[in-house]
Design a protein around this motif. Structure first.
Motif, short mmCIF file in Angstrom:
data_model
loop_
_atom_site.label_atom_id
_atom_site.label_comp_id
_atom_site.label_asym_id
_atom_site.label_seq_id
_atom_site.Cartn_x
_atom_site.Cartn_y
_atom_site.Cartn_z
N LEU A 1 40.96 37.94 28.08
CA LEU A 1 39.51 38.06 28.16
C LEU A 1 39.23 39.37 28.86
O LEU A 1 39.80 39.65 29.92
N THR A 2 38.34 40.18 28.28
CA THR A 2 38.05 41.48 28.84
C THR A 2 36.55 41.70 28.93
O THR A 2 35.84 41.51 27.94
N ASN A 3 36.09 42.08 30.13
CA ASN A 3 34.70 42.47 30.34
C ASN A 3 33.72 41.42 29.84
O ASN A 3 32.79 41.72 29.10
N ILE A 4 33.92 40.18 30.26
CA ILE A 4 33.10 39.05 29.81
C ILE A 4 31.81 38.97 30.62
O ILE A 4 31.84 38.96 31.86
N TYR A 5 30.69 38.92 29.90
CA TYR A 5 29.37 38.74 30.50
C TYR A 5 28.75 37.50 29.91
O TYR A 5 28.80 37.28 28.69
N LEU B 1 25.98 34.67 35.20
CA LEU B 1 27.04 33.84 35.77
C LEU B 1 28.35 34.61 35.79
O LEU B 1 29.09 34.56 36.77
N LEU B 2 28.63 35.32 34.71
CA LEU B 2 29.85 36.13 34.63
C LEU B 2 29.45 37.57 34.34
O LEU B 2 28.69 37.84 33.41
N GLU B 3 29.96 38.48 35.13
CA GLU B 3 29.66 39.90 34.96
C GLU B 3 30.96 40.70 34.99
O GLU B 3 31.53 40.91 36.05
N GLY B 4 31.45 41.07 33.83
CA GLY B 4 32.68 41.87 33.75
C GLY B 4 33.94 41.10 34.07
O GLY B 4 34.94 41.69 34.46
N THR C 1 33.33 27.73 33.46
CA THR C 1 32.68 28.42 32.35
C THR C 1 33.61 29.49 31.78
O THR C 1 33.73 29.64 30.55
N LEU C 2 34.30 30.22 32.63
CA LEU C 2 35.24 31.24 32.16
C LEU C 2 36.37 30.59 31.36
O LEU C 2 36.78 31.11 30.32
N LEU C 3 36.84 29.43 31.80
CA LEU C 3 37.89 28.74 31.06
C LEU C 3 37.37 28.21 29.73
O LEU C 3 38.10 28.16 28.73
N LYS C 4 36.09 27.82 29.67
CA LYS C 4 35.49 27.40 28.40
C LYS C 4 35.39 28.58 27.43
O LYS C 4 35.59 28.42 26.23
#
Length: 83
Positions: free
Chosen positions: A8-12, A20-23, A46-49
């Motif tokens: 996963l790269t640069n997830i927003y 909730l997720l920035e980079g 959420t990142l794992l989802k």
């Protein structure tokens, strides 16, 4: 160096106008283990989802190698009907 099985790269990701997720991002290679540690509400689940493909990020890249199967076990799985 071999390519990671999952990256996963640069997830927003934003929910209700609040980021909730920035980079965010991580990579997992063959034989590696992963642990996510953080405060409640910081976006770990959420990142794992996103990693499992259950949620699409607003931005960023999810790369999964061919023939790789990703399983996701929810934090609170529905166990009714099981002893």
């Amino acid at each position: 160096m071999t390519a990671p099985l999952l990256a996963l790269t640069n997830i927003y990701l934003t929910f209700g106008g609040t980021p909730l997720l920035e980079g965010a991002g991580f990579a997992v290679g063959e034989g590696e283990r992963l642990a996510r540690v953080g405060r409640n509400g910081s976006g770990k689940s959420t990142l794992l989802k996103v990693a499992a493909g259950l949620i699409e990020p607003d931005r960023g890249e999810r790369i999964v190698q061919q023939a790789v199967t990703i399983r996701y076990l929810p934090q609170e799985p529905a166990l009714s009907g099981h002893a």
